[in-house]
Write an enzyme that holds these catalytic residues in place. Structure first.
Site, PDB file in Angstrom:
ATOM      1  CG  ASP A 125      32.876  -6.405 -29.689  1.00 30.68           C
ATOM      2  OD1 ASP A 125      33.531  -7.229 -30.563  1.00 30.68           O
ATOM      3  OD2 ASP A 125      31.625  -5.703 -30.443  1.00 30.68           O
ATOM      4  CE1 TYR A 169      29.050  -6.605 -35.968  1.00 24.79           C
ATOM      5  CE2 TYR A 169      27.193  -6.968 -33.610  1.00 24.79           C
ATOM      6  CZ  TYR A 169      28.611  -6.919 -33.974  1.00 24.79           C
ATOM      7  OH  TYR A 169      29.471  -7.726 -34.010  1.00 24.79           O
ATOM      8  CG  HIS A 189      37.157 -10.523 -29.184  1.00 23.51           C
ATOM      9  ND1 HIS A 189      37.107  -9.443 -29.762  1.00 23.51           N
ATOM     10  CD2 HIS A 189      35.341 -10.192 -28.915  1.00 23.51           C
ATOM     11  CE1 HIS A 189      36.791  -8.036 -30.255  1.00 23.51           C
ATOM     12  NE2 HIS A 189      35.066  -8.964 -29.948  1.00 23.51           N
TER      13      HIS A 189
END
Length: 374
Positions: free
Chosen positions: A174, A301, A352
């Site tokens: 990630d 982000y 993930h």
């Protein structure tokens, strides 16, 4: 370097339970699946379990490992530092992402640092450093802009050298994959190799007329993700502050925001508890709730979506592809960016959160790659 212990006060647990009891629930979804988001019935059950049956032992499960805080580039950084009993172990920095945390690594710390005690070869031992990202866990929340992926990559090299590690490896998934890849781009002195369980590589346009079945499936799955699975990242990369008010105030909201990703991104055959137990999910969710990091974690982000560039990675690289990963670039696509690719394997199970879901195969993948560069 100051020793650190995860705090957890009874008053904070009582407050959480009170908030959960007073949750104002939305109406039920109008479908019989997860296509509108995490279902009301399951969310209510998970929150009931959180309030009534969960043992709130996530702090204890972290505190059995040595932890520290130190200043790195002006910011307080929390990290686990688990040294191997093997004197010649290779130092390794493990980096998590969102909505993960150092909780993801708790099941692999023992096998990585002490393979002799876990049926492995002591020559595969690591000294493990697992930092909490800026704005995550017990690292400081940046009060000014600038803490993006390239800056974190530089900070991790500073941290490793401050710990006395002149030669080390790096691993991530990630955001951790982006940070680790960027470390490979920056090529700091002493970085012997990087391993990723989510390769940061795009499809090669030159292969579009000659796709393998696996490449076509990876593109189809990515296309579906872009259609139905990117709402969270659009919000977090554009308006993280707005999102933070609801998630920081409502434990049910924070729980649903993260638990949905455990359904969507794990190899769970349609139900998240086929991959992770309620307790494991709530260990991670509790970390976000009690540290009030909904906004500060989402802000990564906003900081990073447009700050990273993609250039070739010349350091020795290893990539492990799990079948339920969001993006699964093929070997030939990865080789375009990771120009010194030494290891590429496709696994049979997992998604993930590789270390969290499939700790045994995750450990074996790291051992296998780093044998090539020790």
């Amino acid at each position: 370097m100051k020793p650190f212990t995860v705090p957890l006060a009874t008053a904070d647990i009582d407050d959480l339970r009170d908030r959960l009891a007073k949750t104002r629930w939305p109406d039920r979804e109008t479908v019989d699946d997860w296509s509108q988001g995490i279902p009301l019935e399951y969310t209510q059950e998970l929150c009931r379990y959180w309030a009534e049956e969960y043992d709130f032992g996530f702090a204890d499960r972290i505190n059995v490992h040595p932890q520290f805080r130190t200043d790195v580039d002006g910011l307080g950084i929390h990290f686990l530092h688990v040294r191997s009993p093997e004197a010649d172990a290779l130092p390794l920095v493990l980096t998590h992402g969102w909505p993960g945390s150092v909780v993801e690594f708790l099941k692999v710390l023992g096998p990585l640092t002490d393979p002799r005690a876990h049926g492995g070869d002591p020559a595969d031992a690591f000294h493990v450093v697992a930092p909490s990202l800026p704005g995550y866990g017990w690292s400081d929340k940046p009060s000014a802009t600038g803490w993006n992926v390239p800056r974190i990559a530089r900070a991790w090299d500073t941290l490793m050298h401050a710990l006395g590690y002149e030669r080390y490896g790096a691993q991530g998934g990630d955001w951790g994959a982006g940070i680790t890849t960027t470390m490979g781009e920056q090529q700091p002195d002493g970085l012997v190799g990087i391993h990723l369980n989510m390769a940061v590589a795009t499809p090669d346009r030159d292969t579009m007329s000659d796709l393998t079945p696996a490449e076509q499936q990876a593109l189809d799955d990515l296309s579906q993700h872009l259609k139905t699975g990117t709402g969270y990242s659009t919000q977090q990369s554009t308006r993280p502050q707005t999102l933070g008010y609801g998630l920081t105030d409502s434990p049910a909201g924070q729980c649903a925001w993260i638990a949905e990703k455990f359904w969507a991104w794990t190899d769970c055959d349609g139900h998240p508890e086929n991959a992770l137990s309620k307790d494991e999910m709530l260990d991670n969710i509790s970390l976000y709730w009690f540290t009030a990091t909904a906004a500060s974690s989402a802000r990564l982000y906003w900081e990073s979506f447009n700050s990273s560039h993609r250039s070739e990675v010349p350091v020795p690289s290893g990539i492990s592809i799990y079948p339920r990963e969001i993006v699964r670039p093929s070997r030939r696509w990865c080789e375009k960016r990771y120009t010194n690719l030494r290891w590429y394997e496709e696994l049979e199970r997992g998604g993930h959160f590789a270390a969290f879901e499939q700790p045994a195969s995750f450990v074996e993948q790291l051992r296998g790659f780093f044998r090539l560069v020790r």
